[in-house]
Design a protein around this motif. Structure first.
Motif, PDB file in Angstrom:
ATOM      1  N   MET A  40       2.799   9.075   6.167  1.00 21.20           N
ATOM      2  CA  MET A  40       1.670   9.568   6.961  1.00 21.20           C
ATOM      3  C   MET A  40       0.301   9.073   6.256  1.00 21.20           C
ATOM      4  SD  MET A  40       2.491  13.414   7.917  1.00 21.20           S
ATOM      5  CE  MET A  40       3.156  14.127   6.186  1.00 21.20           C
ATOM      6  N   LEU A  41      -0.055   8.709   5.082  1.00 19.18           N
ATOM      7  CA  LEU A  41      -0.912   8.458   4.636  1.00 19.18           C
ATOM      8  C   LEU A  41      -1.065   7.015   4.971  1.00 19.18           C
ATOM      9  CD1 LEU A  41      -0.951   9.840   0.815  1.00 19.18           C
ATOM     10  CD2 LEU A  41      -2.198  10.395   2.836  1.00 19.18           C
TER      11      LEU A  41
ATOM     12  N   VAL B 247     -10.631  10.745   2.727  1.00 22.16           N
ATOM     13  CA  VAL B 247      -9.969  11.669   2.853  1.00 22.16           C
ATOM     14  C   VAL B 247      -8.602  11.452   2.289  1.00 22.16           C
ATOM     15  CG1 VAL B 247      -8.628  12.802   4.532  1.00 22.16           C
ATOM     16  CG2 VAL B 247     -10.900  12.418   5.022  1.00 22.16           C
ATOM     17  N   LEU B 248      -8.062  10.202   2.283  1.00 18.83           N
ATOM     18  CA  LEU B 248      -6.850   9.805   1.669  1.00 18.83           C
ATOM     19  C   LEU B 248      -6.893   9.997   0.108  1.00 18.83           C
ATOM     20  CD1 LEU B 248      -5.606   6.664   3.678  1.00 18.83           C
ATOM     21  CD2 LEU B 248      -5.313   8.833   3.804  1.00 18.83           C
TER      22      LEU B 248
ATOM     23  N   PHE C  84      -3.469   2.326   8.964  1.00 18.58           N
ATOM     24  CA  PHE C  84      -2.969   1.449   9.690  1.00 18.58           C
ATOM     25  C   PHE C  84      -3.481   1.593  11.195  1.00 18.58           C
ATOM     26  CE2 PHE C  84      -0.141  -1.697  11.591  1.00 18.58           C
ATOM     27  CZ  PHE C  84       0.245  -1.242  12.642  1.00 18.58           C
ATOM     28  N   ILE C  85      -3.454   2.939  11.671  1.00 18.43           N
ATOM     29  CA  ILE C  85      -3.916   3.097  13.000  1.00 18.43           C
ATOM     30  C   ILE C  85      -5.427   2.853  12.915  1.00 18.43           C
ATOM     31  CG2 ILE C  85      -4.274   4.734  14.446  1.00 18.43           C
ATOM     32  CD1 ILE C  85      -1.536   6.171  13.852  1.00 18.43           C
TER      33      ILE C  85
ATOM     34  N   LEU D 283       0.868  -1.228   0.064  1.00 18.61           N
ATOM     35  CA  LEU D 283       0.137   0.155  -0.021  1.00 18.61           C
ATOM     36  C   LEU D 283       0.734   1.180   0.010  1.00 18.61           C
ATOM     37  CD1 LEU D 283      -3.095   0.794   0.184  1.00 18.61           C
ATOM     38  CD2 LEU D 283      -2.867   0.993   2.433  1.00 18.61           C
ATOM     39  N   SER D 284       1.844   1.281   0.804  1.00 19.35           N
ATOM     40  CA  SER D 284       2.729   2.292   0.745  1.00 19.35           C
ATOM     41  C   SER D 284       3.451   2.405  -0.537  1.00 19.35           C
ATOM     42  CB  SER D 284       3.967   2.071   1.848  1.00 19.35           C
ATOM     43  OG  SER D 284       3.503   2.134   3.215  1.00 19.35           O
TER      44      SER D 284
END
Length: 749
Positions: A311-312, A389-390, A317-318, A32-33
């Motif tokens: 950050m995205l 938002v992402l 993840f959180i 994903l990153s």
């Protein structure tokens, strides 16, 4: 100890496999990153060029003249080969001869009076299936000796015939030794005629053709039900596929298709070297006259982009880690989330490629709300808000045409508004048409936002505004179209049961539900009642009520194989179990769960529905037949004890709340229906007794139902049953008198 083993098995089950692997989870977040990084790299990091031998091209290079494209030519050949239709061969297997052999064996064995009934049954179990395979092997050997077919095709014949071999039911073998010579003489021509008729057709799937056998047998001259039943099973056993895939013939056809493809040329000014291609010596010679700048770029933009990507990724993840969603521990659903993000980013990148100064607002045509809508339907609404938002951040970078700033707030704000509109409009959708309505709502919200932005800028022409608004409407419609197209893929690939899919499966016109209604109306009515009870109970504890209702519709579909052996379908007829051995009765009753799962697999119903059909009885005891067997054993003086485990369902026990609730509702509905004029107290006592018995029997040990939830399920079932049976509940004598008095008074008035 048993409970401890069950809990331990469940724990190992949940931790085993890639779906629950921590390493796989880490890799998915890494992917994903990387996806975020790659999608934003071309907009954030300044491009550099290094055209040298063995280097990688970092931009598209146009061809100065027409050049044959060897890669495209090979690709065209492969595409031509892929469009070739598969080659099948039709063979004549002469299965009417097989039918003659079957009846010869039946006559021969039944005529031998020295062979006991049990031995005849055992002989039939061995001889009849072997006759089918021996006949097939003989036919295939004949084809091989004549050289009529190639060896791979002959192997395919043997494989398919064995894979689709019909298994004659156990009870049919016990009826065969009782056939007289006259019965067999009458049966043989009927069976041969049906086999000849059916085998004249092209048969790829024997099971489909076998479904026609009962109708043909019932239309025959046979009058005895036993002879019709046995003929039906023998004909089914004799039906084999006669249409087989020819691998060698298909490969030859593909070879001819490849040879007929003409070379593909790259015309002048078309792409010669694509971005990412390695510069070969041939390419280098062609590009030797091209001057390219070699420059060392700064690493700071890369570091800045990396921080944005981190950050995205951390946001997702959180949120996922702290949520109670299944995606927080199920890697399959996390993989689905990654795929949805990939598809949404791919769509944005695709439209950004055609974005230029002539059409600066074409980014509004991109289906940027696609990902949020899919996540809402397939995963969770709250997760969809985070994803929206992402996606808005990504859109503001991907559609940015002003290289002075890395972000264009217009596309970010547009994506955010469109995604939120999609989430709110689709969250309670129950039909596919709702997706199209959601797309229209997305278009309307997008038009309002785009119009306001252009009016604020106050320098856009009417033509530009018209184009921008048109693109916005198109983007909303494209979003709906892509969601409708992609939704079945995710539902099938990941076994997702979306509300839309469940509503479709609850349609009475579904072949299985129509079969249930026409062949077993008693079971159909029972299933509908169980569905109503299970849905109400599930919703009262926060479980999936729609899944319970639809699962209940299909939970007894296996009863359609032997409907008369189940009490709800026995109208004006004698119960066949009264004259049967309890062990055989138990086998028939228990088989309906297994048969149901097989039928649901055949019709490709999702796994959660199949699990309910398989698990709704758990490992409960068939008490009636167990006690009947004990009484018979005692009456016959048999010292061998009757094991309780022999009269239990094979399980597994309920693995989910939904499966457990359907099992409770199934038992409750059947029990209450057996009561004559039930009172409120009887219903309440019956419901709680059933739940307690199942709890004591350990049927809920492998699902996460709590005692509090079971109490709530009992209350809800009572309330629902009171409403269903209200008109059948007898009033106490004083209330009857009062009711009669009030009714008389109303009539006088």
């Amino acid at each position: 100890m048993k409970n401890q083993v069950s809990i331990q098995g469940k724990f190992q089950y949940r931790l085993s496999g890639w779906k629950y692997s921590a390493m796989v989870r880490f890799l998915l977040f890494l992917v994903l990153s990387i996806l975020f990084y790659v999608s934003l790299m071309s907009k954030i990091i300044p491009p550099t060029y290094d055209i040298q031998l063995g280097a990688v091209a970092e931009k598209d290079i146009l061809a100065p003249r027409a050049i044959e494209n060897a890669v495209a030519t090979e690709q065209a050949k492969e595409e031509a080969a892929q469009h070739v239709q598969l080659v099948y061969k039709i063979t004549s297997l002469k299965n009417e001869v097989l039918m003659e052999s079957m009846f010869e064996k039946l006559l021969q064995i039944n005529a031998d009076s020295e062979v006991t009934l049990g031995d005849k049954v055992n002989i039939f179990k061995t001889v009849l299936p072997n006759l089918v395979l021996d006949h097939a092997d003989k036919q295939i050997k004949g084809f091989s000796d004549s050289g009529q077919y190639n060896e791979p095709l002959l192997q395919e014949m043997g494989k398919k015939i064995r894979e689709q071999q019909y298994r004659i039911p156990e009870e049919t073998y016990y009826k065969m030794p009782r056939l007289s010579k006259e019965d067999l003489t009458a049966m043989e021509p009927v069976a041969k005629e049906i086999v000849t008729r059916l085998m004249n057709d092209q048969i790829l799937d024997a099971q489909t053709v076998r479904a026609k056998v009962p109708e043909l047998v019932n239309a025959s001259t046979l009058t005895k039900s036993t002879t019709r039943e046995i003929v039906q099973e023998l004909v089914r056993a004799a039906i084999t596929p006669n249409k087989f895939f020819d691998q060698k013939g298909t490969e030859e056809a593909k070879g001819h298709a490849r040879d007929n493809v003409k070379p593909v040329f790259i015309n002048k000014n078309e792409i010669l070297v694509k971005k990412g291609d390695t510069i070969t010596d041939e390419m280098y010679q062609r590009l030797s006259g091209l001057e390219l700048l070699k420059d060392q770029s700064s690493n700071w933009p890369k570091i800045g982009l990396l921080l944005i990507v981190v950050m995205l990724s951390l946001v997702i993840f959180i949120f996922v880690k702290q949520s109670r969603l299944s995606v927080s521990h199920n890697n399959a659903q996390l993989l689905m989330l990654v795929l949805i993000v990939l598809i949404n980013i791919f769509g944005m990148k695709l439209f950004s490629l055609v974005q230029n100064l002539d059409y600066p607002y074409i980014g509004f045509l991109a289906p940027t709300a696609l990902g949020a809508m899919l996540i809402t339907i397939l995963l969770d609404m709250n997760l969809a808000f985070i994803a929206a938002v992402l996606f808005s951040v990504l859109a503001s970078i991907i559609f940015n045409t002003d290289h002075l700033q890395p972000f264009d707030f217009r596309y970010g704000l547009f994506t955010l508004a469109a995604s939120f509109a999609a989430i709110f409009s689709i969250q309670r959708a129950s039909q596919r048409s709702s997706i199209l309505k959601a797309g229209m709502i997305v278009a309307l919200f997008g038009m309002a936002l785009v119009a306001s932005l252009l009016l604020i800028e106050d320098h856009s022409s009417k033509k530009e505004m018209l184009f921008a608004l048109s693109f916005t409407v198109g983007g909303g419609l494209l979003t709906a179209v892509f969601v409708i197209g992609l939704l079945p893929f995710f539902e099938v690939a990941f076994g997702i049961l979306s509300p839309l899919k469940l509503v479709e499966l609850s349609n009475p016109n579904h072949p299985l539900l129509r079969k249930l209604l026409t062949e077993t109306p008693g079971t159909y009515h029972h299933s509908v009642m169980v569905g109503n009870l299970a849905e109400a109970a599930a919703e009262s504890i926060g479980a999936d009520g729609l899944l319970c209702r639809v699962g209940a519709y299909y939970h007894d579909i296996g009863k359609t194989k032997r409907p008369i052996y189940f009490i709800e379908n026995q109208t004006n007829m004698e119960n066949p179990h009264d004259k049967m051995d309890p062990a055989l009765s138990k086998s028939i009753i228990v088989a309906h769960a297994r048969d149901g799962v097989e039928m649901l697999k055949e019709y490709h119903l999702p796994k959660p529905i199949r699990d309910i059909a398989e698990q709704h009885h758990g490992t409960t005891l068939l008490q009636f037949f167990y006690h009947k067997a004990k009484k018979l054993s005692e009456a016959e003086g048999d010292d061998k004890p009757i094991e309780e485990s022999d009269y239990r369902y094979p399980g597994p026990k309920a693995q989910s709340k939904e499966a457990a609730i359907v099992g409770i509702a199934d038992c409750v509905e059947a029990a209450v229906r057996s009561l004559r004029n039930p009172t409120l107290e009887q219903i309440d006592t019956m419901v709680r007794k059933i739940i307690k018995n199942r709890l004591d029997d350990g049927q809920f040990n492998e699902c996460d139902l709590t005692i509090k939830e079971l109490d709530q399920v009992a209350k809800t079932l009572n309330e629902t049953l009171h409403g269903i049976f209200h008109s059948r509940i007898e009033y106490p004598s004083d209330l009857q008198a009062q009711a009669h008095s009030q009714t008389s008074g109303m009539k006088r008035e």
